[in-house]
Design a protein around this motif. Structure first.
Motif, PDB file in Angstrom:
ATOM      1  N   VAL A 319       2.604  14.063  -5.072  1.00 16.56           N
ATOM      2  CA  VAL A 319       1.748  13.163  -5.832  1.00 16.56           C
ATOM      3  C   VAL A 319       0.385  13.078  -5.170  1.00 16.56           C
ATOM      4  N   ALA A 320       0.384  13.000  -3.833  1.00 14.04           N
ATOM      5  CA  ALA A 320      -0.885  12.857  -3.129  1.00 14.04           C
ATOM      6  C   ALA A 320      -1.801  14.033  -3.440  1.00 14.04           C
ATOM      7  N   VAL A 323      -3.151  13.633  -6.996  1.00 16.54           N
ATOM      8  CA  VAL A 323      -4.193  12.605  -7.053  1.00 16.54           C
ATOM      9  C   VAL A 323      -5.485  13.144  -6.450  1.00 16.54           C
ATOM     10  N   VAL A 340       2.598  -3.235  -8.340  1.00 20.30           N
ATOM     11  CA  VAL A 340       3.228  -4.048  -7.313  1.00 20.30           C
ATOM     12  C   VAL A 340       3.118  -5.469  -7.846  1.00 20.30           C
ATOM     13  N   LEU A 351      -5.302   0.356  -5.367  1.00 18.84           N
ATOM     14  CA  LEU A 351      -4.203   1.014  -4.643  1.00 18.84           C
ATOM     15  C   LEU A 351      -4.419   2.511  -4.463  1.00 18.84           C
ATOM     16  N   LEU A 354      -7.968   3.159  -1.889  1.00 21.56           N
ATOM     17  CA  LEU A 354      -8.180   2.363  -0.680  1.00 21.56           C
ATOM     18  C   LEU A 354      -9.202   2.954   0.293  1.00 21.56           C
ATOM     19  N   GLY A 361     -11.285   2.180   8.902  1.00 28.86           N
ATOM     20  CA  GLY A 361      -9.945   1.607   8.796  1.00 28.86           C
ATOM     21  C   GLY A 361      -9.945   0.168   8.335  1.00 28.86           C
ATOM     22  N   LEU A 362     -11.107  -0.525   8.466  1.00 31.73           N
ATOM     23  CA  LEU A 362     -11.152  -1.921   8.031  1.00 31.73           C
ATOM     24  C   LEU A 362     -11.503  -1.993   6.551  1.00 31.73           C
ATOM     25  N   LEU A 363     -10.751  -2.803   5.814  1.00 30.75           N
ATOM     26  CA  LEU A 363     -10.998  -2.940   4.383  1.00 30.75           C
ATOM     27  C   LEU A 363     -12.183  -3.866   4.145  1.00 30.75           C
ATOM     28  N   TRP A 406      -7.043   3.975 -12.346  1.00 33.44           N
ATOM     29  CA  TRP A 406      -7.485   5.375 -12.431  1.00 33.44           C
ATOM     30  C   TRP A 406      -8.947   5.473 -12.858  1.00 33.44           C
TER      31      TRP A 406
ATOM     32  N   THR B 234      -6.883  -3.985   6.573  1.00 38.17           N
ATOM     33  CA  THR B 234      -7.016  -2.529   6.656  1.00 38.17           C
ATOM     34  C   THR B 234      -6.232  -1.861   5.535  1.00 38.17           C
ATOM     35  N   THR B 235      -6.572  -0.611   5.284  1.00 34.04           N
ATOM     36  CA  THR B 235      -5.828   0.175   4.300  1.00 34.04           C
ATOM     37  C   THR B 235      -4.380   0.328   4.744  1.00 34.04           C
ATOM     38  N   ARG B 238      -2.541  -2.731   3.655  1.00 29.71           N
ATOM     39  CA  ARG B 238      -2.405  -2.779   2.205  1.00 29.71           C
ATOM     40  C   ARG B 238      -1.316  -1.813   1.746  1.00 29.71           C
ATOM     41  N   ARG B 239      -1.318  -0.622   2.374  1.00 23.53           N
ATOM     42  CA  ARG B 239      -0.293   0.363   2.015  1.00 23.53           C
ATOM     43  C   ARG B 239       1.084  -0.137   2.403  1.00 23.53           C
ATOM     44  N   ALA B 242       2.214  -2.505  -0.150  1.00 22.49           N
ATOM     45  CA  ALA B 242       2.477  -1.816  -1.422  1.00 22.49           C
ATOM     46  C   ALA B 242       3.827  -1.109  -1.393  1.00 22.49           C
ATOM     47  N   ASN B 246       6.668  -2.315  -4.035  1.00 24.51           N
ATOM     48  CA  ASN B 246       7.164  -1.411  -5.064  1.00 24.51           C
ATOM     49  C   ASN B 246       6.913   0.026  -4.625  1.00 24.51           C
ATOM     50  N   ALA B 250       3.790   2.653  -5.492  1.00 21.25           N
ATOM     51  CA  ALA B 250       2.928   3.135  -4.414  1.00 21.25           C
ATOM     52  C   ALA B 250       2.897   4.659  -4.418  1.00 21.25           C
ATOM     53  N   ARG B 251       4.062   5.270  -4.615  1.00 19.93           N
ATOM     54  CA  ARG B 251       4.150   6.726  -4.621  1.00 19.93           C
ATOM     55  C   ARG B 251       3.321   7.288  -5.774  1.00 19.93           C
ATOM     56  N   ALA B 253       0.843   6.028  -7.097  1.00 22.39           N
ATOM     57  CA  ALA B 253      -0.587   5.787  -6.917  1.00 22.39           C
ATOM     58  C   ALA B 253      -1.139   6.743  -5.872  1.00 22.39           C
ATOM     59  N   GLY B 254      -0.306   7.668  -5.413  1.00 16.32           N
ATOM     60  CA  GLY B 254      -0.781   8.676  -4.485  1.00 16.32           C
ATOM     61  C   GLY B 254      -0.635   8.317  -3.021  1.00 16.32           C
ATOM     62  N   ILE B 255       0.050   7.219  -2.721  1.00 15.81           N
ATOM     63  CA  ILE B 255       0.266   6.840  -1.325  1.00 15.81           C
ATOM     64  C   ILE B 255       1.432   7.642  -0.770  1.00 15.81           C
ATOM     65  N   ARG B 256       1.271   8.138   0.460  1.00 16.65           N
ATOM     66  CA  ARG B 256       2.363   8.911   1.069  1.00 16.65           C
ATOM     67  C   ARG B 256       3.361   7.919   1.656  1.00 16.65           C
TER      68      ARG B 256
END
Lengths: 494, 367
Positions: A319-320, A323, A340, A351, A354, A361-363, A406, B234-235, B238-239, B242, B246, B250-251, B253-256
């Motif tokens: 998926v990654a 995307v 979520v 999501l 990010l 690394g800081l949001l 998206w 941080t990301t 958040r990940r 996520a 769920n 998350a998957r 949405a492209g998150i590993r």
């Protein structure tokens, strides 16, 4: 039952359904996906309670506020999604909830013996009552489910697409049992998409459309197919589709799918999508359409075939990678696959993006909220509030949030699986307009929908799927709803 | 998720609670620029139930519980409780388990569980105090010991993470196996003997104080602050939430998801390594019996803190407060000469009460 109404938040699933079933008859329910068949049988089975209308049982009015209440009356239901407990044995599943007992101890031997007798009656003595259900094939599970319905001495058995997982021989077996029980005065409500089955086993037909009865008490043997299809398709609600601009036929395709296949799920499929083009996949549930888009997205690993975006092959099964290549997916099941639910709208929207809001690394929380707010505003998501939990929104607004994810990312290819399922009429046209806006910007879109008018109204080109195979490919202008249904239903017959 | 910190600042200046400010003080400063998430939620839902269900309210409940404990401590033990020395004792005792609990917050928020933390602490402490390691430390610098402990912890976490994420084995099973194996390995290496820390530099550094605050307490505060930023700002955080909330979404949405899951166990392993360093400093020993029942204490602290055991929601501030509540509780009991058995009963009651409250709150949220 008369004038039954069932509402879900934001959607009226049943808007006045009449149905009468006589003892000893096979009453068929016909209707497209989303017509309300499944909701109707859930009301009958006591899973959902009707908001309006009355249900009479043998002349007496009853309220079914619990599945047990329906079972006590003698209503047994075989659901489409099998409701068996995998870790229990066949006999335990058949008698689940009404185990034969003596002195409070369950009579395992008696249960096994009766189970074996029931399975024998169904023509499947080879299924052992003492094996675990998890080890059985889908067809055998269907038989066990059937045995369970019979074990309750039901007077009305509801079967939701029982033949979907059976082969021809097994269907004959099923019909033999249906004839046997109806001869004893048991009524059967039979749901199937296969017209030839309805002709063979059915006595009368009721047609549902958009949650309403459009015809009831039709003769199953003699009503012409054309009439049935017309009843199923004629729309009471007209959706407004934005005009389709011409797509430059000489443009390089953005998405190129070649020979993509997954064993047991769908046969090799190939198609191109050009910038600004919408390709629709039409087909019934189980035709392989969702599996195809999920495989393009890398959520399932293709057995063979390639997916290319802008000429570059996308690494399969990731998926990654999909995307990163610019593909986005709005999956079929919003709640379980897309959102979520306990998290805020803002964090659901960002999501997939990010890293964009991250500095070392800081949001950057405020930039994130700002971006989300802008999108919620432009998509008119209600109620407002980026910090609101996504579970509190209605279906249409949840879908907009998934789309916003998206949009923020800026996809080249957007895959939409049932974009308007559970979405009310108003939000539907907004989502259609949004899809058009995206194609105007050159995004390539693939739309999957059970609603044929939606596919035809949105897509430039349509692929019609039946039995996991592409049966037809052509411009949407050359097809109408009847023609598509014809291809799908005839395909099933083949 | 952020406004909870502001509540922690309202604690009165009691010795214990006063130092409680110390831990989350850094996070609240970092929070200053953020949006008032909790405030909005509380305002919307309204009423007491609404307030208690907001993140700020949940932490407020914990602060109230802590204050009540402090009051009980002062009433029953008087000056013996309300002295700066005792406050530092509580914090020093809570620091080790606190570091583990902060790490545990991440694993649980991400939808997992780790039962092997105590065993990893034991193995790390033993490994870092072997003759070989200490000789090396003597030749170079005592940092070698710290490095050894953290590396062992991270390695154990890596094994857990790989098995859970890529081996697709239930985290309960994987970490149960690690619990047995790591403690067993610790016993093999130490031959069931207690190894003494001989490095003076190590003991002097970690046993010392800066401006009157023990280094161990400072370490806890730093770990908590880093944990708070990591989870909320941080990301990575958040990940984590996520995949806990769920994993399928998350998957898609492209998150590993698998990689992130693995990272969480490694992170907790590193926290265990740090905890091992702290326990070595406090006891000047390394032994296979260190960290007994840490898994239960850490999970208890995380859960009463308000992190959802099913994942998707986590609070480092809540975890820190949970740790302080349990440590203060046992301090009050000890000062009143009540035995550890009575403490255990009280602890059990608190866990059940906290989870019941959490369930009620989540029910009002969902309806």
């Amino acid at each position: 039952m008369t004038n039954v109404v069932k509402r879900f938040p934001g959607v009226v699933a049943l808007g006045g359904v009449d149905l009468d079933v006589l003892p000893g008859e096979v009453h068929c329910l016909l209707g497209q996906n989303g017509a309300g068949k499944s909701t109707l049988i859930k009301v009958l089975a006591g899973v959902h309670e009707a908001d309006e209308g009355t249900i009479e049982w043998s002349g007496e009015e009853v309220t079914l506020h619990h599945p047990q209440a329906a079972m006590d009356l003698g209503v047994a239901t075989m659901y489409q999604e099998l409701d068996l407990v995998e870790g229990l044995t066949v006999a335990e599943n058949i008698f689940l909830g009404h185990e034969p007992t003596r002195f409070g101890l369950s009579q395992r031997t008696a249960a096994r013996r009766s189970a074996a007798a029931l399975l024998g009656r169904l023509g499947h003595p080879e299924i052992s009552p003492s094996v675990e259900v998890g080890t059985l094939s889908a067809a055998s599970c269907q038989i066990v489910s059937m045995a369970r319905a019979l074990s309750r001495d039901a007077r009305l058995i509801i079967m939701d697409e029982p033949s979907a997982v059976l082969d021809a021989g097994e269907v004959d077996q099923l019909f033999r049992v249906i004839r046997e029980v109806t001869a004893q005065g048991v009524a059967v409500v039979y749901i199937s998409h296969r017209l030839e089955e309805i002709r063979e086993i059915g006595d009368r037909v009721t047609v549902l459309k958009d949650g309403r009865t459009v015809a009831t008490g039709l003769d199953a043997k003699t009503t012409p197919t054309q009439d049935l299809i017309r009843l199923m398709t004629g729309r009471s609600i007209e959706y407004v589709f934005p005009p389709k601009p011409e797509v430059a036929t000489d443009a390089e395709p953005v998405l190129r799918v070649e020979g993509l296949a997954r064993t047991g799920e769908f046969d090799a499929v190939s198609f191109d999508v050009r910038p600004g083009e919408v390709v629709g996949l039409a087909g019934l549930v189980g035709s392989g359409r969702s599996e195809i888009v999920e495989t393009i997205f890398g959520a399932r690993r293709a057995t063979t075939g390639t997916v290319r975006v802008g000429g570059k092959t996308v690494r399969p099964g990731s998926v990654a990678a999909a995307v990163a290549a610019g593909i986005g997916l709005c999956p079929e099941e919003r709640k379980s696959q897309a959102l979520v639910l306990g998290a805020s709208l803002a964090s659901n929207i960002t999501l997939a993006t990010l890293p964009r809001f991250s500095r070392g690394g800081l949001l950057d929380g405020s930039a994130e909220v700002e971006a989300a707010e802008e999108l919620l505003e432009s998509l008119d998501v209600r109620p407002r509030g980026v910090h609101r939990e996504s579970r509190t929104l209605s279906g249409g607004n949840q879908q907009k949030v998934v789309l916003a994810r998206w949009l923020l990312r800026g996809c080249k290819v957007l895959l939409l699986d049932e974009p308007t399922r559970g979405v009310d009429v108003g939000a539907r046209s907004e989502i259609y307009a949004l899809i058009r806006r995206l194609t105007d910007e050159g995004v390539a879109v693939v739309v999957v929908s059970s609603e044929i008018p939606e596919v035809l109204g949105l897509a430039n080109r349509v692929l019609v799927l039946a039995d996991r195979t592409v049966r037809h490919e052509g411009p949407a202008d050359e097809l109408d709803e009847h023609a598509v249904l014809d291809i799908i239903l005839k395909g099933d017959a083949a | 998720m952020s406004a909870d910190v502001t509540k922690a600042e309202h604690t009165p200046g009691e010795p214990v609670a006063g130092v409680a400010e110390g831990a989350p003080a850094t996070p609240s400063a970092a929070h200053a620029g953020g949006p008032p998430v909790g405030g909005v939620a509380a305002a919307r839902q309204g009423g007491l139930a609404g307030f208690l269900s907001s993140p700020a309210g949940r932490s407020a409940g914990l602060v109230i519980a802590l204050v009540l404990l402090v009051v009980v401590g002062i009433v029953t033990a008087g000056d013996r409780f309300a002295s700066p020395d005792n406050a530092l004792t509580i914090l020093r005792l809570g620091a080790t388990i606190g570091v583990v609990s902060v790490g545990m917050t991440f694993v649980i928020s991400g939808g997992g569980i780790d039962l092997s933390v105590g065993a990893i602490v034991a193995l790390s402490s033993v490994w870092a105090t072997t003759v070989a390691t200490q000789t090396m430390a003597a030749n170079y610098h005592w940092v070698v010991m710290v490095f050894a402990a953290v590396a062992v912890g991270a390695a154990c976490g890596l094994v857990n993470g790989v098995l859970v994420a890529y081996g697709r084995i239930a985290p309960f099973i994987v970490t149960l196996a690690m619990l047995a194996a790591a403690r067993g390995l610790a016993e093999l290496i130490a031959k069931r003997r207690t190894q003494i820390v001989r490095e003076r530099g190590f003991i002097d550094f970690f046993g010392g104080s800066v401006l009157g605050i023990p280094v161990l307490v400072i370490m806890f505060a730093v770990v908590a602050a880093i944990g708070w930023v990591l989870l909320n700002r941080t990301t990575f955080g958040r990940r984590t939430l996520a995949i806990g909330g769920n994993p399928e979404a998350a998957r898609l949405a492209g998150i590993r998801v698998q990689r992130q899951t693995m990272y969480l166990y490694i992170l907790l392993g590193i926290a265990c390594g740090i905890a091992a360093v702290m326990i070595m400093a406090r006891t000047t020993t390394g032994t296979s019996t260190h960290g007994q029942l840490y898994e239960l204490d850490a999970i208890a602290a995380v859960v009463i803190g308000g992190t959802l055991l099913s994942g998707g929601r986590g609070t480092v501030v809540g975890t820190v407060l949970g740790v302080l509540i349990f440590t203060t509780l046992s301090n009050v009991f000890t000062l009143n000469n009540l035995d550890t058995s009575t403490q255990a009963v009280a602890k059990g009651a608190i866990i059940v009460a906290a989870v019941l409250l959490q369930q009620r709150v989540s029910r009002t949220r969902s309806t």
